[in-house]
Structures are given as structure tokens and as C-alpha cells.
Design a protein around this motif. Structure first.
Motif: not given
Length: 386
Positions: A42-52, A323-330
Motif C-alpha cells: 500500500l502507498l501513502s493515503a491519497d486525498a480521500n484518505g485511502v491507502m491503495l 479499517l482495511e479490505i483484505c484480499i484472499i487469493t485462490p
């Protein structure tokens, strides 16, 4: 999900002569472990407060108590479960309002093919604590009331037609729903510390006005086989539906449920687990358990809503945690996909993909204000695996 099913089958094929009975159940159990996200860190939070991760961007599409841009509609408070539906060349995002005492319901955002909001509308009002729900193959959104005598309400996102209650689906603390078009049933979770997992078999597929409510029956372990038994009294009075069938398996706080390719995944918040039901073979196992993760600490806690991508990845939202959305891969890797910054007293709700898998919608139920009127609904775009 084809890749995940293939991996399970490969393991089974390699060891079919070595295992049987209880040992076979143990062999199948392979909860997801820590590993690198397919999208990177994850990168630093954007202007909307979301780390992506790199290549992804966020957009705020609605805020509670504020007029939706380009419309005259004020977005509802406490946005919760949601789903996306195709709508001509565009799409619709339906979102619950988890407000109690008759203040809940459902609203929709309608988008054109370029992602511009063209209208917004309330499609269900005067219900209570509409938490999660599920989409049907015929284009309706099942909105579930999380109260002790809660109902499932069938709503109509495309037309805005009047919603209809579906009492045959049971009166209990409903959380989420998922349609299985192969077996022509709807799976249902129950948000109680001793809740059950149900399926509803409509008398006629596509018509939820009548049918049979059944509860999952199994042993007390985390893997094994299961059966279904009919719930005798679906109105849950005087005996709650979860207490009517001897041998019904109880789960600690049922939350989201997602169905794909003969498998139903559902989450339980009381023990931070993701369960995996192979509904073609009537077997179950754990897809994730935060107490079994290694190496290091578990990235996914406070498990809540769940959805899946066209590729086969699971996306699990947190109520609490980081406060994340986590991914579980196949291939059973769990890692953060995004994180909200400054939403310390909120929860992430309603993750849902557009039909082409290139946009993800979700909400922060209370935003940065710790208030139902502070909810924020987001859109994420980027190079999702499809």
C-alpha cells in the motif's frame, strides 16, 4: 472460483489414497496465510484518505446527509451492505441504510457507461437496521434487517418499484444473502453469537414468496460434512429459528456471504473466520482463521462483508482492525488491498464490483466523524485481476 477449486482438487487427487474419514477433513483444511499481495504494498493515503496499491485511484461518490452530485437526492445515513447491477450500458450500486427504529432502507446510485452518476433514489424506507443482503440473478437486491424478528425485503434497483417483504425466508437477525443459481437456493447468515447458516429453497426459482427454509446441520469442528434440515416455524416465535433443529451448527456472529462455482464463503466476526462450504459435496472447511495465520500477525481482523472478483479473489471488509479490505487469493494468500486513514470509529461495508470487474464500490459507515450521518461511499478503479 475455478482456480481455487482447481488447487483444492489437485491436493485431493494427489492424496486420495492416503486419507479417509476425519483425516481427509484435516487434509482439506488449509486456511489462508500471510503473503505478498498480487497488487504490491500500500502507498501513502491519497486525498480521500485511502491507502491503495500503485495504479489504483479512489473517488468519493456519495456522502451521508449530503446531496449526491448531479442529482437532487440526499444520500442515506449509515451505508452498509451493497451490490452492483448491470443497467443497459451502465450500472447501479444499491446500498443499505443501517438505521434502526424504522429509519433504515435502501438507496441506489445509477451510473452511465463512463461512470457518471445520472440519478439516485430511495427504493426502500421505514425498515430497521438494514445491514447486508444479496443480489439475485433476476436483478433484485435482498435487503436484510438485522433485528431479532428481521425480514428479508426484495427491492428493485432498476425500476424503483415498491419493495416486498419475503417472510417465507424467515424472521431472525438477518445479515447477508447469496444466490446459488445451480441449486436454485438463497444462502442466509444470522448475526448472533450462536447464529446459524440457512438456505431458502423457493417453490419456484425467481419467486421468493413461498418456499422452504432449511438450516445447516453439522458437527462442532471446523471441517467435515453437513446436511440440511427444514426449519419447522419460520416466523421464529415463540422459539427462535436457530433453536428449532437439533444438531444445527452454530456460528459466532454470521456476517457476509458470497457464492461462486459450487462454493459459498461466509464470515463470522466473533472468531474472525472465513468459512468455505463446498455445496456440491456437502463438505466445509476454514478458508481463513486469524488465529492460524503465519508468519507474523494476522492482517485481517474484524471480518465482515465479503465479495469476490471475476478472477477468483475474495475481498473481505473489516469492522475494526486497521479499517482495511483484505484480499484472499485462490492460492490462499491473505494481504491488505486498501486501508482507510482517519476512520478510526467506523467500519467498511458493502464491497461490490461492477460487472466487468474494473470498479469496486464500498462505504465507510461512519466516516471520520463516528456518526451515522458521516458515512462515505467510495469507488476504486485500477488494474483489477479479471
Amino acid at each position: 472460483m475455478e482456480r481455487r477449486t482447481f488447487l483444492r482438487s489437485a491436493v485431493a487427487g494427489a492424496g486420495v489414497l492416503a486419507f479417509s474419514g476425519a483425516m481427509w477433513d484435516t487434509a482439506l483444511a488449509a486456511p489462508a496465510q500471510n503473503g505478498p499481495s498480487p497488487y504490491g504494498s500500500l502507498l501513502s493515503a491519497d486525498a480521500n484518505g485511502v491507502m491503495l496499491p500503485s495504479g489504483f485511484t479512489s473517488r468519493i461518490v456519495a456522502r451521508s446527509s449530503q446531496v449526491v452530485s448531479g442529482t437532487s437526492y440526499t444520500w442515506h445515513n449509515a451505508p452498509d451492505g451493497g451490490a452492483v447491477f448491470p443497467n443497459g450500458t451502465g450500472w447501479i450500486y444499491a446500498s443499505n441504510s443501517e438505521v434502526g427504529s424504522g429509519g433504515g432502507g435502501v438507496s441506489v446510485l445509477r451510473f452511465n457507461s463512463s461512470g457518471t452518476i445520472i440519478s439516485a433514489q430511495r427504493i426502500l424506507s421505514n425498515t430497521s437496521s438494514n445491514c447486508a443482503g444479496g443480489a439475485t440473478p433476476w436483478g433484485t437486491w435482498l435487503s436484510c434487517e438485522e433485528t431479532s424478528t428481521g425480514q428479508v425485503w426484495e427491492t428493485y434497483p432498476a425500476t424503483g418499484a415498491s419493495a416486498v417483504s419475503r417472510p417465507a425466508m424467515g424472521r431472525f437477525k438477518h445479515e447477508a444473502a447469496a444466490a446459488d443459481p445451480v441449486r436454485q437456493v438463497i444462502y442466509l447468515t444470522e448475526d448472533q453469537t450462536d447464529g446459524c447458516f440457512y438456505r431458502f429453497r423457493p417453490t419456484t426459482w425467481g419467486n421468493l414468496s413461498a418456499g422452504t427454509l432449511e438450516v445447516l446441520v453439522a458437527g462442532s469442528g471446523t471441517s467435515g460434512t453437513f446436511t440440511w434440515q427444514t426449519v419447522p416455524d419460520v416466523d421464529g416465535s415463540p422459539t427462535a429459528t436457530r433453536n428449532q433443529v437439533s444438531g444445527a451448527k452454530h456460528f459466532n456472529g454470521g456476517e457476509g456471504v458470497h457464492y461462486a462455482n459450487n462454493t459459498a464463503w461466509f464470515t463470522t466476526k466473533g472468531d474472525n473466520r472465513v468459512w468455505e462450504l463446498h455445496v456440491d459435496t456437502n463438505t466445509f472447511e476454514l478458508a481463513y482463521d486469524d488465529s492460524l495465520v503465519s508468519p507474523g500477525s494476522a492482517p485481517l481482523t474484524g471480518v465482515d462483508n465479503i465479495t469476490g472478483s471475476t478472477y477468483g479473489d475474495l475481498y473481505v471488509a473489516e469492522d475494526g482492525g486497521n479499517l482495511e479490505i483484505c484480499i484472499i487469493t485462490p492460492d490462499d494468500i491473505v494481504a491488505p488491498f486498501l486501508r482507510l486513514v482517519g476512520h478510526n470509529s467506523s467500519e467498511i461495508t458493502g464491497p461490490a464490483f461492477t460487472p466487468n470487474g474494473q470498479r469496486l464500490y464500498f462505504s465507510s459507515q461512519r466516516g471520520t466523524t463516528d456518526s451515522a450521518s458521516g458515512g462515505i461511499t467510495f469507488e476504486i478503479t485500477g488494474p483489477f485481476r479479471t
